[in-house]
Design a protein around this motif. Sequence first.
Motif, PDB file in Angstrom:
ATOM      1  N   GLU A 168       0.832  -1.205   0.000  1.00 19.37           N
ATOM      2  CA  GLU A 168       0.000   0.000   0.000  1.00 19.37           C
ATOM      3  C   GLU A 168       0.867   1.255   0.000  1.00 19.37           C
ATOM      4  O   GLU A 168       0.589   2.216  -0.732  1.00 19.37           O
ATOM      5  CB  GLU A 168      -0.943  -0.010   1.212  1.00 19.37           C
ATOM      6  N   LEU A 169       1.933   1.249   0.809  1.00 13.91           N
ATOM      7  CA  LEU A 169       2.856   2.384   0.806  1.00 13.91           C
ATOM      8  C   LEU A 169       3.462   2.581  -0.576  1.00 13.91           C
ATOM      9  O   LEU A 169       3.607   3.719  -1.052  1.00 13.91           O
ATOM     10  CB  LEU A 169       3.963   2.174   1.846  1.00 13.91           C
ATOM     11  N   ARG A 170       3.810   1.496  -1.225  1.00 18.44           N
ATOM     12  CA  ARG A 170       4.378   1.567  -2.578  1.00 18.44           C
ATOM     13  C   ARG A 170       3.409   2.254  -3.530  1.00 18.44           C
ATOM     14  O   ARG A 170       3.793   3.112  -4.327  1.00 18.44           O
ATOM     15  CB  ARG A 170       4.693   0.150  -3.064  1.00 18.44           C
ATOM     16  N   HIS A 171       2.137   1.915  -3.413  1.00 21.72           N
ATOM     17  CA  HIS A 171       1.140   2.542  -4.276  1.00 21.72           C
ATOM     18  C   HIS A 171       0.852   3.975  -3.850  1.00 21.72           C
ATOM     19  O   HIS A 171       0.534   4.824  -4.699  1.00 21.72           O
ATOM     20  CB  HIS A 171      -0.147   1.703  -4.278  1.00 21.72           C
ATOM     21  N   GLN A 172       0.947   4.265  -2.581  1.00 27.87           N
ATOM     22  CA  GLN A 172       0.758   5.646  -2.126  1.00 27.87           C
ATOM     23  C   GLN A 172       1.811   6.569  -2.715  1.00 27.87           C
ATOM     24  O   GLN A 172       1.499   7.668  -3.194  1.00 27.87           O
ATOM     25  CB  GLN A 172       0.794   5.692  -0.596  1.00 27.87           C
ATOM     26  N   MET A 188      11.296   4.008  -1.028  1.00 25.80           N
ATOM     27  CA  MET A 188      10.916   3.158   0.091  1.00 25.80           C
ATOM     28  C   MET A 188      12.155   2.687   0.849  1.00 25.80           C
ATOM     29  O   MET A 188      12.160   2.630   2.084  1.00 25.80           O
ATOM     30  CB  MET A 188      10.095   1.970  -0.404  1.00 25.80           C
ATOM     31  N   GLU A 189      13.216   2.370   0.119  1.00 21.86           N
ATOM     32  CA  GLU A 189      14.457   1.951   0.757  1.00 21.86           C
ATOM     33  C   GLU A 189      15.075   3.108   1.540  1.00 21.86           C
ATOM     34  O   GLU A 189      15.557   2.922   2.659  1.00 21.86           O
ATOM     35  CB  GLU A 189      15.438   1.452  -0.302  1.00 21.86           C
ATOM     36  N   TYR A 190      15.031   4.315   0.963  1.00 24.37           N
ATOM     37  CA  TYR A 190      15.582   5.490   1.643  1.00 24.37           C
ATOM     38  C   TYR A 190      14.798   5.780   2.924  1.00 24.37           C
ATOM     39  O   TYR A 190      15.381   6.095   3.971  1.00 24.37           O
ATOM     40  CB  TYR A 190      15.547   6.701   0.708  1.00 24.37           C
ATOM     41  N   ILE A 191      13.498   5.661   2.855  1.00 27.52           N
ATOM     42  CA  ILE A 191      12.641   5.884   4.025  1.00 27.52           C
ATOM     43  C   ILE A 191      13.010   4.913   5.141  1.00 27.52           C
ATOM     44  O   ILE A 191      13.162   5.296   6.303  1.00 27.52           O
ATOM     45  CB  ILE A 191      11.158   5.721   3.627  1.00 27.52           C
ATOM     46  N   ALA A 192      13.152   3.638   4.786  1.00 28.25           N
ATOM     47  CA  ALA A 192      13.450   2.612   5.787  1.00 28.25           C
ATOM     48  C   ALA A 192      14.820   2.808   6.413  1.00 28.25           C
ATOM     49  O   ALA A 192      15.004   2.611   7.623  1.00 28.25           O
ATOM     50  CB  ALA A 192      13.362   1.227   5.144  1.00 28.25           C
ATOM     51  N   GLN A 193      15.796   3.225   5.621  1.00 28.65           N
ATOM     52  CA  GLN A 193      17.163   3.365   6.111  1.00 28.65           C
ATOM     53  C   GLN A 193      17.380   4.626   6.941  1.00 28.65           C
ATOM     54  O   GLN A 193      18.346   4.705   7.703  1.00 28.65           O
ATOM     55  CB  GLN A 193      18.134   3.366   4.927  1.00 28.65           C
ATOM     56  N   ASN A 194      16.498   5.608   6.800  1.00 32.97           N
ATOM     57  CA  ASN A 194      16.725   6.904   7.436  1.00 32.97           C
ATOM     58  C   ASN A 194      15.653   7.287   8.452  1.00 32.97           C
ATOM     59  O   ASN A 194      15.547   8.452   8.829  1.00 32.97           O
ATOM     60  CB  ASN A 194      16.847   7.989   6.365  1.00 32.97           C
ATOM     61  N   ASP A 195      14.893   6.307   8.907  1.00 35.93           N
ATOM     62  CA  ASP A 195      13.920   6.541   9.979  1.00 35.93           C
ATOM     63  C   ASP A 195      12.956   7.669   9.633  1.00 35.93           C
ATOM     64  O   ASP A 195      12.662   8.544  10.445  1.00 35.93           O
ATOM     65  CB  ASP A 195      14.652   6.844  11.285  1.00 35.93           C
ATOM     66  N   PRO A 217      -0.869  18.449   0.339  1.00 36.84           N
ATOM     67  CA  PRO A 217      -0.209  17.278  -0.249  1.00 36.84           C
ATOM     68  C   PRO A 217      -0.872  15.972   0.169  1.00 36.84           C
ATOM     69  O   PRO A 217      -1.322  15.831   1.305  1.00 36.84           O
ATOM     70  CB  PRO A 217       1.213  17.358   0.314  1.00 36.84           C
ATOM     71  N   VAL A 218      -0.904  15.029  -0.744  1.00 33.36           N
ATOM     72  CA  VAL A 218      -1.437  13.709  -0.436  1.00 33.36           C
ATOM     73  C   VAL A 218      -0.448  12.918   0.421  1.00 33.36           C
ATOM     74  O   VAL A 218      -0.850  12.116   1.260  1.00 33.36           O
ATOM     75  CB  VAL A 218      -1.773  12.954  -1.732  1.00 33.36           C
ATOM     76  N   MET A 219       0.844  13.160   0.204  1.00 33.52           N
ATOM     77  CA  MET A 219       1.867  12.452   0.959  1.00 33.52           C
ATOM     78  C   MET A 219       2.854  13.442   1.565  1.00 33.52           C
ATOM     79  O   MET A 219       3.274  14.398   0.909  1.00 33.52           O
ATOM     80  CB  MET A 219       2.615  11.466   0.068  1.00 33.52           C
ATOM     81  N   LEU A 220       3.215  13.207   2.826  1.00 31.48           N
ATOM     82  CA  LEU A 220       4.254  13.969   3.508  1.00 31.48           C
ATOM     83  C   LEU A 220       5.324  13.003   3.991  1.00 31.48           C
ATOM     84  O   LEU A 220       5.024  11.843   4.308  1.00 31.48           O
ATOM     85  CB  LEU A 220       3.674  14.729   4.702  1.00 31.48           C
ATOM     86  N   TYR A 221       6.551  13.492   4.058  1.00 37.01           N
ATOM     87  CA  TYR A 221       7.660  12.715   4.605  1.00 37.01           C
ATOM     88  C   TYR A 221       8.198  13.479   5.809  1.00 37.01           C
ATOM     89  O   TYR A 221       8.544  14.656   5.707  1.00 37.01           O
ATOM     90  CB  TYR A 221       8.746  12.520   3.545  1.00 37.01           C
ATOM     91  N   TYR A 222       8.261  12.795   6.944  1.00 38.91           N
ATOM     92  CA  TYR A 222       8.534  13.481   8.209  1.00 38.91           C
ATOM     93  C   TYR A 222       9.620  12.765   8.986  1.00 38.91           C
ATOM     94  O   TYR A 222       9.638  11.537   9.079  1.00 38.91           O
ATOM     95  CB  TYR A 222       7.250  13.522   9.035  1.00 38.91           C
ATOM     96  N   LYS A 223      10.515  13.564   9.534  1.00 35.38           N
ATOM     97  CA  LYS A 223      11.540  13.030  10.416  1.00 35.38           C
ATOM     98  C   LYS A 223      11.603  13.923  11.638  1.00 35.38           C
ATOM     99  O   LYS A 223      11.896  15.121  11.538  1.00 35.38           O
ATOM    100  CB  LYS A 223      12.897  12.985   9.707  1.00 35.38           C
ATOM    101  N   GLY A 224      11.304  13.370  12.801  1.00 30.17           N
ATOM    102  CA  GLY A 224      11.304  14.170  14.017  1.00 30.17           C
ATOM    103  C   GLY A 224      10.413  13.566  15.072  1.00 30.17           C
ATOM    104  O   GLY A 224       9.931  12.440  14.944  1.00 30.17           O
ATOM    105  N   ASN A 225      10.185  14.347  16.137  1.00 31.45           N
ATOM    106  CA  ASN A 225       9.386  13.827  17.259  1.00 31.45           C
ATOM    107  C   ASN A 225       8.255  14.747  17.689  1.00 31.45           C
ATOM    108  O   ASN A 225       7.555  14.455  18.658  1.00 31.45           O
ATOM    109  CB  ASN A 225      10.293  13.528  18.462  1.00 31.45           C
ATOM    110  N   ALA A 226       8.063  15.868  17.008  1.00 33.57           N
ATOM    111  CA  ALA A 226       6.954  16.758  17.362  1.00 33.57           C
ATOM    112  C   ALA A 226       5.641  16.185  16.847  1.00 33.57           C
ATOM    113  O   ALA A 226       5.596  15.517  15.812  1.00 33.57           O
ATOM    114  CB  ALA A 226       7.177  18.150  16.782  1.00 33.57           C
ATOM    115  N   ASP A 227       4.583  16.456  17.571  1.00 30.52           N
ATOM    116  CA  ASP A 227       3.252  15.994  17.198  1.00 30.52           C
ATOM    117  C   ASP A 227       2.659  16.967  16.178  1.00 30.52           C
ATOM    118  O   ASP A 227       2.379  18.126  16.499  1.00 30.52           O
ATOM    119  CB  ASP A 227       2.368  15.928  18.445  1.00 30.52           C
TER     120      ASP A 227
END
Length: 369
Positions: free
Chosen positions: A4-8, A70-77, A99-109
């Motif tokens: 599903e992530l792949r299709h997203q 997907m590989e970059y996402i998995a390797q970089n948390d 945006p339909v998709m966001l990429y987030y790295k961090g701990n804020a809510d």
Amino acid sequence: MQEELRHQIALTQIPQIGDVVAKKLLAHFRSASAVFEASKYELEHIPDIGAVRAAAILEFCDYDQVDREMEYIAQNDIQPVFYTSAQYPQRLKHCADSPVMLYYKGNADLNAGRIVSIVGTRAPGDYGKAICAKLVEDLAAHNVIVVSGMAYGIDIIAHRQALLHGIPTVGVLAHGLDRIYPPQHKGTATAMLGNGGLLTEFLSNTQPDKQHFPMRNRIVAGIADATIVVESGLKGGSLITADIANSYNKDVFAVPGRIGDPHAAGCNELIRTNRAMLITSAADLLQAMGWDQHQAPKVQPDPQLGLFVTLDEEERHILTLFTGNDEKHIDQLRRESYLPGSQVASLVLKLEMQHVLKGLPGQKYQVIN
């Protein structure tokens, strides 16, 4: 889940399919995977899709790029945050072009109770620097998250002052998470991962091209309860952000400055034209937002119809078409609402994501009591 992530991710990379159209597809099919499994006939007969967009979906084949991401996402948390996810910023869901998709790295809510965006010129004067620092310092005791765009000037001052005073701060990027622009801000960005985060809609290896900055600005405006413009000329990204925030019906504040000062011209014009409220201190913001005496709840999807009053007028209109526990087909809702079919599909998706409507087999819906 991985498929599903792949299709997203793939859905965001199809030519002719932008965020608004993608949401219409999700409203109809309810998942990204189902979009790619649909037939040519099904796709062509969805309002606003047609033959050209249907062909773009059916012919999409650039899964090598998707798999690399997907590989970059998995390797970089990195957390992929899709539009249908409960973690998606709820404030952005009310923005039609979010945006339909966001990429987030961090701990804020990203759904914290109080979020403020602070923007301004890349070349502030001493007055603007001091005002920005003081505003952020005075917000420290009020459970506020500070958002900005990682740019030179007011943006980076806001981020650094937030870190100094222990305030979570989120930087919205105009490029992928594999780089920081400008590179001089990399140290600040790294520190923000420990108390805040970095957010983008762009895949890794995306350059900070000129057209990406207005796209970034709509996230800065949409993710917050309010936007503060500290210093600005008559043109620039901060005024674009303020205008976008106004288009989203968000509260906008501007710090006034001396007449004739080019650093203040944009803020003074926002105030003069009633596009922003005048602000001289954090106390003005807190009072205007009703935050001076109340604790901030976490922003969550509406769990039931009892929160009807939090919905916008069009969403409430859709709900008035339901009686008791009756079930309604999407086509029936289109007929009875007298709204464009694509708009009804988008509204139904929003209500489903807010847990107000429940999707049933056969494209039927029911109110959750």
